[in-house]
Design a protein around this motif. Sequence first.
Motif, PDB file in Angstrom:
ATOM      1  N   THR A 212       0.861  -1.177   0.000  1.00 42.49           N
ATOM      2  CA  THR A 212       0.000   0.000   0.000  1.00 42.49           C
ATOM      3  C   THR A 212       0.897   1.225   0.000  1.00 42.49           C
ATOM      4  O   THR A 212       2.118   1.112   0.038  1.00 42.49           O
ATOM      5  CB  THR A 212      -0.923   0.033   1.238  1.00 42.49           C
ATOM      6  N   ASN A 213       0.288   2.412  -0.029  1.00 42.78           N
ATOM      7  CA  ASN A 213       1.106   3.618   0.028  1.00 42.78           C
ATOM      8  C   ASN A 213       1.515   3.965   1.454  1.00 42.78           C
ATOM      9  O   ASN A 213       2.162   4.976   1.695  1.00 42.78           O
ATOM     10  CB  ASN A 213       0.361   4.802  -0.599  1.00 42.78           C
ATOM     11  N   ALA A 214       1.144   3.093   2.390  1.00 38.30           N
ATOM     12  CA  ALA A 214       1.616   3.224   3.773  1.00 38.30           C
ATOM     13  C   ALA A 214       2.308   1.912   4.118  1.00 38.30           C
ATOM     14  O   ALA A 214       3.036   1.369   3.314  1.00 38.30           O
ATOM     15  CB  ALA A 214       0.441   3.511   4.711  1.00 38.30           C
ATOM     16  N   ALA A 215       2.087   1.401   5.309  1.00 34.85           N
ATOM     17  CA  ALA A 215       2.666   0.105   5.674  1.00 34.85           C
ATOM     18  C   ALA A 215       1.941  -1.006   4.918  1.00 34.85           C
ATOM     19  O   ALA A 215       0.727  -0.958   4.764  1.00 34.85           O
ATOM     20  CB  ALA A 215       2.541  -0.110   7.178  1.00 34.85           C
ATOM     21  N   PRO A 216       2.669  -2.010   4.411  1.00 35.41           N
ATOM     22  CA  PRO A 216       2.017  -3.096   3.670  1.00 35.41           C
ATOM     23  C   PRO A 216       1.132  -3.944   4.574  1.00 35.41           C
ATOM     24  O   PRO A 216       1.316  -3.979   5.784  1.00 35.41           O
ATOM     25  CB  PRO A 216       3.206  -3.909   3.132  1.00 35.41           C
ATOM     26  N   LEU A 217       0.182  -4.634   3.956  1.00 30.46           N
ATOM     27  CA  LEU A 217      -0.727  -5.506   4.690  1.00 30.46           C
ATOM     28  C   LEU A 217      -0.260  -6.950   4.572  1.00 30.46           C
ATOM     29  O   LEU A 217       0.196  -7.382   3.519  1.00 30.46           O
ATOM     30  CB  LEU A 217      -2.142  -5.400   4.119  1.00 30.46           C
ATOM     31  N   LEU A 218      -0.401  -7.702   5.651  1.00 33.70           N
ATOM     32  CA  LEU A 218      -0.179  -9.139   5.602  1.00 33.70           C
ATOM     33  C   LEU A 218      -1.548  -9.797   5.531  1.00 33.70           C
ATOM     34  O   LEU A 218      -2.394  -9.581   6.406  1.00 33.70           O
ATOM     35  CB  LEU A 218       0.576  -9.622   6.836  1.00 33.70           C
ATOM     36  N   ILE A 219      -1.776 -10.590   4.498  1.00 33.62           N
ATOM     37  CA  ILE A 219      -3.081 -11.216   4.307  1.00 33.62           C
ATOM     38  C   ILE A 219      -2.917 -12.728   4.225  1.00 33.62           C
ATOM     39  O   ILE A 219      -1.887 -13.240   3.782  1.00 33.62           O
ATOM     40  CB  ILE A 219      -3.775 -10.685   3.035  1.00 33.62           C
ATOM     41  N   ASP A 220      -3.934 -13.459   4.656  1.00 33.24           N
ATOM     42  CA  ASP A 220      -3.948 -14.912   4.562  1.00 33.24           C
ATOM     43  C   ASP A 220      -4.382 -15.306   3.154  1.00 33.24           C
ATOM     44  O   ASP A 220      -5.375 -14.776   2.623  1.00 33.24           O
ATOM     45  CB  ASP A 220      -4.914 -15.506   5.583  1.00 33.24           C
ATOM     46  N   ILE A 221      -3.669 -16.245   2.550  1.00 29.90           N
ATOM     47  CA  ILE A 221      -3.971 -16.683   1.192  1.00 29.90           C
ATOM     48  C   ILE A 221      -3.973 -18.207   1.115  1.00 29.90           C
ATOM     49  O   ILE A 221      -3.356 -18.879   1.938  1.00 29.90           O
ATOM     50  CB  ILE A 221      -2.966 -16.114   0.174  1.00 29.90           C
ATOM     51  N   ARG A 222      -4.671 -18.730   0.112  1.00 27.32           N
ATOM     52  CA  ARG A 222      -4.723 -20.173  -0.145  1.00 27.32           C
ATOM     53  C   ARG A 222      -4.700 -20.390  -1.658  1.00 27.32           C
ATOM     54  O   ARG A 222      -5.102 -19.527  -2.424  1.00 27.32           O
ATOM     55  CB  ARG A 222      -6.000 -20.808   0.437  1.00 27.32           C
ATOM     56  N   THR A 223      -4.244 -21.570  -2.075  1.00 22.36           N
ATOM     57  CA  THR A 223      -4.289 -21.954  -3.475  1.00 22.36           C
ATOM     58  C   THR A 223      -4.694 -23.411  -3.574  1.00 22.36           C
ATOM     59  O   THR A 223      -4.328 -24.235  -2.728  1.00 22.36           O
ATOM     60  CB  THR A 223      -2.932 -21.734  -4.166  1.00 22.36           C
ATOM     61  N   THR A 224      -5.464 -23.746  -4.596  1.00 27.35           N
ATOM     62  CA  THR A 224      -5.919 -25.123  -4.782  1.00 27.35           C
ATOM     63  C   THR A 224      -5.041 -25.864  -5.775  1.00 27.35           C
ATOM     64  O   THR A 224      -5.214 -27.066  -5.975  1.00 27.35           O
ATOM     65  CB  THR A 224      -7.377 -25.138  -5.280  1.00 27.35           C
ATOM     66  N   GLY A 225      -4.111 -25.173  -6.402  1.00 23.52           N
ATOM     67  CA  GLY A 225      -3.216 -25.816  -7.352  1.00 23.52           C
ATOM     68  C   GLY A 225      -1.929 -26.260  -6.700  1.00 23.52           C
ATOM     69  O   GLY A 225      -1.899 -26.632  -5.529  1.00 23.52           O
ATOM     70  N   GLU A 226      -0.849 -26.231  -7.464  1.00 22.33           N
ATOM     71  CA  GLU A 226       0.452 -26.590  -6.944  1.00 22.33           C
ATOM     72  C   GLU A 226       0.887 -25.574  -5.875  1.00 22.33           C
ATOM     73  O   GLU A 226       0.568 -24.392  -5.973  1.00 22.33           O
ATOM     74  CB  GLU A 226       1.483 -26.617  -8.078  1.00 22.33           C
ATOM     75  N   PRO A 227       1.632 -26.016  -4.859  1.00 22.06           N
ATOM     76  CA  PRO A 227       2.133 -25.071  -3.845  1.00 22.06           C
ATOM     77  C   PRO A 227       2.965 -23.963  -4.489  1.00 22.06           C
ATOM     78  O   PRO A 227       3.705 -24.206  -5.442  1.00 22.06           O
ATOM     79  CB  PRO A 227       2.986 -25.960  -2.933  1.00 22.06           C
ATOM     80  N   ILE A 228       2.833 -22.785  -3.972  1.00 22.23           N
ATOM     81  CA  ILE A 228       3.547 -21.612  -4.491  1.00 22.23           C
ATOM     82  C   ILE A 228       4.641 -21.253  -3.501  1.00 22.23           C
ATOM     83  O   ILE A 228       4.397 -21.148  -2.304  1.00 22.23           O
ATOM     84  CB  ILE A 228       2.584 -20.430  -4.683  1.00 22.23           C
ATOM     85  N   SER A 229       5.838 -21.041  -3.991  1.00 16.90           N
ATOM     86  CA  SER A 229       6.981 -20.791  -3.114  1.00 16.90           C
ATOM     87  C   SER A 229       7.079 -19.324  -2.709  1.00 16.90           C
ATOM     88  O   SER A 229       6.462 -18.434  -3.309  1.00 16.90           O
ATOM     89  CB  SER A 229       8.280 -21.210  -3.812  1.00 16.90           C
ATOM     90  N   LYS A 230       7.887 -19.078  -1.682  1.00 21.49           N
ATOM     91  CA  LYS A 230       8.086 -17.744  -1.139  1.00 21.49           C
ATOM     92  C   LYS A 230       8.677 -16.804  -2.189  1.00 21.49           C
ATOM     93  O   LYS A 230       9.542 -17.189  -2.968  1.00 21.49           O
ATOM     94  CB  LYS A 230       9.017 -17.809   0.076  1.00 21.49           C
ATOM     95  N   GLY A 231       8.194 -15.554  -2.178  1.00 22.17           N
ATOM     96  CA  GLY A 231       8.704 -14.543  -3.095  1.00 22.17           C
ATOM     97  C   GLY A 231       7.984 -14.489  -4.419  1.00 22.17           C
ATOM     98  O   GLY A 231       8.286 -13.633  -5.258  1.00 22.17           O
ATOM     99  N   THR A 232       7.015 -15.382  -4.642  1.00 22.60           N
ATOM    100  CA  THR A 232       6.292 -15.403  -5.909  1.00 22.60           C
ATOM    101  C   THR A 232       5.156 -14.378  -5.901  1.00 22.60           C
ATOM    102  O   THR A 232       4.355 -14.344  -4.966  1.00 22.60           O
ATOM    103  CB  THR A 232       5.691 -16.803  -6.161  1.00 22.60           C
TER     104      THR A 232
END
Length: 256
Positions: A212-232
Motif C-alpha cells: 500500500t502507500n503506507a505500511a504493507p498488509l499481511l493477508i492470509d492466502i490459499r491456493t488449490t493448485g500446486e504449492p507456491i513458493s516464497k517470493g512469488t
Amino acid sequence: MSIMLLSDGVSWSQSLVEHLFVGPVWPASILAAIVLSLVIISLLGVFSFDFGIDGPDLDVDTGLDVDTGLDPGVDAGVDADAGLDTGADADGHHAGADAMGGFAAATMKAVHLDRVPLMVWLTVFSLFFWVLSYVLWFEFDVRRYPATFLASLMLTVRNGVIAVVLTRFMTTPLHRLLVPPTHYHAHSLVGGVAIVETSSVDDTFGRARYATNAAPLLIDIRTTGEPISKGTPVRLLRYDADRKVYHVEATEPAVV
C-alpha cells in the motif's frame, strides 16, 4: 588578571562538563550531540540522510485483524492468524519470525516511525530526552538518587519512555500529513497482486504481503493448485468471507 581569567575559564568548563555528563544526563547529552551533528551536516549539504518520506517498510500485522492505521471505521478484510495454523508445522519458524516482526512493526507504528522520517523523529526525541534528563536530574533526582551506573540506567530508561511518549504526541500532526488517508476493504483488494511471505502456499496455509502507500498488509492466502513458493507474485482471485482468506494464483516464477 590573566591568571584569574584562565582560572575562571577552567572552572567554567569543568562546571559545564559536570552538568552535561553526570548521572542520567550524559546519555542524553551524547545522543543530542550526535543528532545535532547529523542535522548540521545535513543542512550544510555535505551528506543527505535519506530516510524516506513514507517511513520504513513495516509489517503492521500483530496477529489480530490487520488495521492499516488509516481509517478505524473501515474493515481491512485481512484477518491474519499470525501463522497459527496447526497444519503448517514446516512454517513454525516463519510464524515466530512473523510474530516478532509484527510486534516490532506495531511498536514503531505506535510511536509514528512508520511514516515520520527517522531523522525528524530522532531530532524531536533527542530534544525531549535531553531536556527531561537535565531538568529532572538537577531539580528532582539528584537529591534522591546517587550518580551510580545502576541508578543512572534506571533513570535513563524512565526519561527515554517519557520522551518517546512526548515525541509521539508532538509528531502526530506530521504523521497525519505525510500519508493521505486510504480506504481498503476486503473485496477491494481482489484483482491486485501480492508477494508470498511464507515459505510456501497451499490449500491449508499461506500468507502474502500486499503493498500500500503506507505500511504493507499481511493477508492470509490459499491456493488449490500446486504449492507456491516464497517470493512469488500472486494475483488475488476472490475473497472467502467465511474463512477470511484470499484464493490466489501465481502470476510468474518466484523472485530469486
